[in-house]
Design an enzyme around this catalytic site. Sequence first.
Site, mmCIF file in Angstrom:
data_model
loop_
_atom_site.group_PDB
_atom_site.id
_atom_site.type_symbol
_atom_site.label_atom_id
_atom_site.label_comp_id
_atom_site.label_asym_id
_atom_site.label_seq_id
_atom_site.Cartn_x
_atom_site.Cartn_y
_atom_site.Cartn_z
ATOM 1 N N GLN A 1 0.936 -1.347 -0.085
ATOM 2 C CA GLN A 1 0.071 0.052 -0.114
ATOM 3 C C GLN A 1 0.754 1.304 -0.100
ATOM 4 O OE1 GLN A 1 -2.643 -0.720 3.499
ATOM 5 N NE2 GLN A 1 -4.232 -1.490 2.028
ATOM 6 N N ASN A 2 2.238 1.064 0.076
ATOM 7 C CA ASN A 2 2.975 2.210 0.142
ATOM 8 C C ASN A 2 3.004 2.700 -1.380
ATOM 9 O OD1 ASN A 2 5.566 3.930 -0.201
ATOM 10 N ND2 ASN A 2 5.760 3.423 1.922
ATOM 11 N N ARG A 3 2.832 4.135 -1.669
ATOM 12 C CA ARG A 3 2.781 4.507 -2.839
ATOM 13 C C ARG A 3 3.919 5.040 -3.709
ATOM 14 N NH1 ARG A 3 -0.226 1.598 -4.462
ATOM 15 N NH2 ARG A 3 -2.260 1.446 -3.315
ATOM 16 N N PHE A 4 5.020 4.632 -2.958
ATOM 17 C CA PHE A 4 6.694 5.156 -3.476
ATOM 18 C C PHE A 4 6.719 4.961 -4.946
ATOM 19 C CE2 PHE A 4 10.943 4.713 -4.539
ATOM 20 C CZ PHE A 4 11.498 5.703 -4.249
ATOM 21 N N SER B 1 4.845 8.821 1.306
ATOM 22 C CA SER B 1 3.983 7.982 0.339
ATOM 23 C C SER B 1 3.777 6.847 1.055
ATOM 24 C CB SER B 1 5.019 7.200 -0.586
ATOM 25 O OG SER B 1 6.239 6.602 0.065
#
Length: 163
Positions: A39-42, A139
């Site tokens: 789920q981290n958007r990095f 992020s």
Amino acid sequence: MTRKSSFAPVVAPETRVLVLGSLPGERSLAEGRYYAHPQNRFWRLVGDVIGQDLEALAYAARLQSLLHAGIGLWDTVASATRKGSLDAAIREAEHNPLADLVATLPELRAVAFNGATSARIGRALLADSPLALLPLPSSSPAYAAMPYAGKLRLWRAIGEFLV
């Protein structure tokens, strides 16, 4: 509580922008890779900045794509005690030698901070640097106050230092 440590920096002599997180979260530490939490958007954010679908690539290819685009990765915290993954839980932090790394990167033009904790620590460590210092929204899925489109608008600032 056990001490948690950051990963080695991912940089090349051609690195133009160094993106700094604070300290890898539990999932990243368990998998031994930057920004491993799904789920981290990095990877999506940086991929959108450089015009490449990084999420579709294997991890090693993601890192190669970043380096090819002129982007490096590291963290502001070398090691700390922390329960869970939240920056607010970081205790007894030892910082990475950011100024030493920056001095080895001849093409570096900017340092981007992924989140408020990274920016607070990194700005202090690089206070005398002539580089552009870019605070960016985290992020992390824990920072849900800003929608993806808002984060991307701010993350696009990295692009001007890559050309």
